[in-house]
Structures are given as structure tokens and as C-alpha cells.
Design a protein around this motif. Structure first.
Motif: not given
Length: 440
Positions: A66-74, A305-310, A314-319
Motif C-alpha cells: 500500500t505504501a509503495l502504491y501511494d508513493k508511485v501515485n504521487h 510493457h509501457s502501458e500498464v492498464r492496471t 495518472p502519475r503512476a501510469a506516467l511513471l
């Protein structure tokens, strides 16, 4: 080879320094930015099917998923841009000695191709999107591609997928350098953009938009010869900005033998490059090479895998896109090493990035288990030319025939036109058709 290039492009020390220099609101407590990028790179290379799977298999992750996804999303978009820029700058000195025998696209210029890339619709896992039946677009990017090195040298990440591409261009124009030749489609044909490129000392070949910048003719349209796709004409024109400045340009018209998919029979190009350096026919041929960036986008999507649809944020997808672009650059250098070492064997054939990536995926995980981290330490001290030599020595053990591209013949162009929905939704059993059943 891939491991050495990943080590050069994504040094943990460099990544942490990059994070401290360009972060806005994020900070490091227990999860390092280098760990975040390392996990995402496993997804980009296809070594793990998702970020969750990469985190689950990691022995170095000291925080919850959860903490990993939180950082990726920001992760700020500017940080993604610096990641792409910096990794390209670290790999460029390595690839240049491997490209010494390549014929330049335009003598005396460094070619840059500019285009936009919209990320496809993501899964609607975010709470505000649940129940929405349409597509959720996580963002877009402006990409600057150096085709002669086969490297993406800049990528401006935009969170708003509906924003006009031109509205993102300002920071890209700030990095334009004298001696560059920029190729772009008509979406970037505006008075402001053309003057900005010219004022930076760069040349450009940009397809003219039907409305903007509406150049004023100052000479007659003259036929100058043919290229592979049609007849070339040239005309002197000029444009004027809001302050009254005039910029003399050349309009190159290509009258096509066959219309484009959009039905266009004439393509008009605007360039500020002097005729003695780039003739009209060369300008027309160079613009055709603008499609090299479309091929790069295609390889980015199909090979990596440039397009991770999961990743719906936006910030996670752009990373994910930024890390995939970095991985693309790694594979491009690896491919250049194979082609340089086996120049005679690869003459007349192209090495496939798809098969190169397949080789990496097949053996990378086992190699990382078999070889301890200490085995890679001596290579960290190598200079860029030394690393190029090391890659060529390793590439000598590669069989290029196993990596050759098998291009298919071009498809016959057919316009399908409109059909009613009940016709489009019909289906047949292929086995019955092969046994002779007629299609009705």
C-alpha cells in the motif's frame, strides 16, 4: 549486457540524487526512489506481470505494498521527465562509439523528431471511475526522439489526457539547441513554435497546417524533381509574428502519386533550412522519416510493457511509461552493440528489438540468481568508451541470425467504408470457411 546498461542508466546513487534535486512534495523515509524505479523496470521489461507481482517477489522492499502504491501515485511528472532525460544522457556516450559508421540523416544537423503519445484507457479501479461506462484516459506525453542514436532524449509527462499537445510544448522548446533539425507534424505548425525554433538557432521541417501559420508567398511555385512517392515543388514564403518580425521560409510541396489514408494528395512542408544545406527533395525524404517515431512507439508498446492498464492513477501510469522509455533506450544500445560487432553478418538484415527483449526476458531472472551483486561492481568504474568495448566483446558471443527481423509485406490498402451494425457483428466458423462454405 542488459544488466550492465541498466546499471549505467539507473544507478541507485544517481537516482537518489535526481530525486532530491527535482522532487516537489515527496520525501524519502523508508522507501527509496531507486527501489520504486527498479521495481517498475521489472514490469517494463516484462520480467514481472505487474507492480504488485514485482513487489511481492522483492527481498528489498521494506514497506507495505500500500505504501509503495501511494508513493508511485504521487511521483511528480517533472521527476519522470528528468528520469528519461538523465538516463538518455548517461547512455548517449555509450551508444555513440557503436554508431560511428552510420550515415547521418542530414549532414551537419542533429535530428530530433517530436510527437505526442496518449496513454490508452486504464482499468477503472479508482473509486471516482467505478460505474463510468466510457474510457478513462490516464494521461499523455510529448516525446523527443533522436532517431540516429535510436534514443528517446526527452519526455514531457502530462496528467490531463484532454489537454492540447501544444500547451505542453513550452518546457521542450527551452531545451532546443543550435544545430538541431526538428521534424514534426502539422499539429505543431504555429507561428509561435516556428519562431521559437528559429530563435534558438535550430532548423525545422514541419508539415503546414491548413489554417496556421498561413504563410505569405514571396515567390513562384516551381517544380524541382521527383522522390519515391511523388513530384516535389518549392516556393519561397514568409510568416509574421505579433511584433511585426518576418521569418523567410521555404514551402516544399509533395504532390503524391497515391493519396494518404486521410485522402490528402498534397503535403506541404515548411522549413527554415537553407537550400544549399537541404535541397527540396531531401526535405521531402526527411519528412517521411518522421514516421520513425511511430515505429518507436510501436516497439515501445509491443516489446515493452509501457502501458500498464492496471495503473489507473495518472502519475503512476506516467511513471510506468517513463521507465519503459528508459528500458527502450537500454535495449536500443544493446541492439546497437550487436549490430556493430556483427556488421558484416547483419549487412542487409535488421536486428529485431522484439527478439532481443525476448532473450533478456528468458535469462535475466536466472542470471540475477546465479551471479552475486559483487560480480557487477568492477563495471561501475568503466568509462563510456570502455563500456562500449565491453558490450562489443560480449556481443561477439551472440548469434545475430537468431535476432533478425522478419518484415512482412506491406498490406494492400482497402477502404472498408460503412456497414450496418448487424453486418459488422456477424461471425463465421473459420473451419467451415476453409472447408468450402461460402461467406454470405
Amino acid at each position: 549486457m542488459a544488466r550492465l546498461l541498466m546499471q549505467r542508466a539507473l544507478s541507485p546513487e544517481w537516482l537518489e540524487e535526481l530525486f532530491e534535486q527535482h522532487r516537489e512534495r515527496q520525501y524519502t523515509r523508508e522507501l527509496l526512489f531507486s527501489t520504486e524505479v527498479d521495481l517498475m523496470s521489472l514490469v517494463a521489461l516484462g520480467l514481472r506481470p505487474s507492480l504488485h507481482a514485482a513487489a511481492q517477489a522483492s527481498d528489498e522492499l521494506a514497506v507495505s505494498i500500500t505504501a509503495l502504491y501511494d508513493k508511485v501515485n504521487h511521483t511528480e511528472p517533472e521527476l519522470v521527465r528528468m528520469l528519461v532525460q538523465g538516463s538518455a544522457e548517461r547512455l548517449a556516450p555509450v551508444v555513440q562509439p557503436l554508431k560511428t559508421r552510420q550515415t547521418p540523416w542530414a549532414a551537419g544537423y542533429q535530428v530530433r523528431v517530436l510527437d505526442g503519445n496518449h496513454l490508452p484507457a486504464s482499468e477503472k479501479r479508482l473509486k471516482p471511475l467505478r460505474g463510468f461506462r466510457g474510457a478513462a484516459l490516464p494521461g499523455q506525453a510529448l516525446v523527443v526522439y533522436a532517431p540516429e542514436e535510436d534514443l528517446v532524449v526527452d519526455m514531457l509527462a502530462g496528467e490531463d489526457a484532454h489537454a492540447q499537445e501544444r500547451s505542453l510544448l513550452g518546457p521542450v522548446l527551452e531545451r532546443v539547441k543550435p544545430g538541431e533539425l526538428w521534424l514534426a507534424d502539422r499539429n505543431f505548425s504555429t507561428t509561435g513554435i516556428l519562431f521559437a525554433l528559429h530563435d534558438k538557432g535550430a532548423a525545422f521541417i514541419i508539415r503546414e497546417h491548413g489554417v496556421s501559420p498561413h504563410p505569405e508567398p514571396v515567390g513562384a511555385l516551381q517544380e524541382v524533381g521527383r522522390v519515391e512517392t511523388g513530384v516535389v515543388f518549392e516556393q519561397a514564403v514568409q510568416i509574421e509574428d505579433g511584433t511585426g518580425r518576418h521569418l523567410p521560409l521555404r514551402r516544399i510541396e509533395l504532390h503524391l502519386d497515391e493519396p494518404t489514408e486521410d485522402g490528402d494528395t498534397v503535403i506541404r512542408l515548411l522549413t527554415n533550412a537553407p537550400a544549399e544545406r537541404l535541397g527540396a527533395q531531401q526535405v521531402a525524404r526527411l519528412y517521411r522519416h518522421r514516421w520513425s517515431i511511430e515505429g518507436m512507439f510501436g516497439r515501445l508498446e509491443s516489446v515493452l510493457h509501457s502501458e500498464v492498464r492496471t495503473l489507473g492513477h495518472p502519475r503512476a501510469a506516467l511513471l510506468a511509461l517513463g521507465v519503459a522509455v528508459m528500458a527502450y533506450n537500454v535495449l536500443a544500445v544493446l541492439q546497437a552493440a550487436v549490430e556493430a560487432e556483427h556488421e558484416s553478418a547483419t549487412a542487409g538484415l535488421e536486428v529485431s528489438s522484439y527478439f532481443v527483449a525476448g532473450e533478456v526476458k528468458a535469462t535475466y531472472g536466472g542470471m540475477m540468481i546465479a551471479l552475486p551483486a559483487a560480480a557487477w561492481e568492477p563495471f561501475k568504474k568503466q568509462s563510456a568508451p570502455e563500456l562500449s568495448d565491453t558490450l562489443r566483446q560480449m556481443a561477439a558471443h551472440v548469434n545475430p541470425a537468431k535476432l533478425r527481423k522478419h518484415p512482412r509485406a506491406s498490406k494492400k490498402k482497402t477502404r472498408k467504408g460503412y456497414v450496418p451494425g448487424e453486418v459488422a457483428r456477424r461471425h463465421v466458423a473459420t473451419a467451415r470457411v476453409l472447408r468450402g462454405q461460402k461467406l454470405t
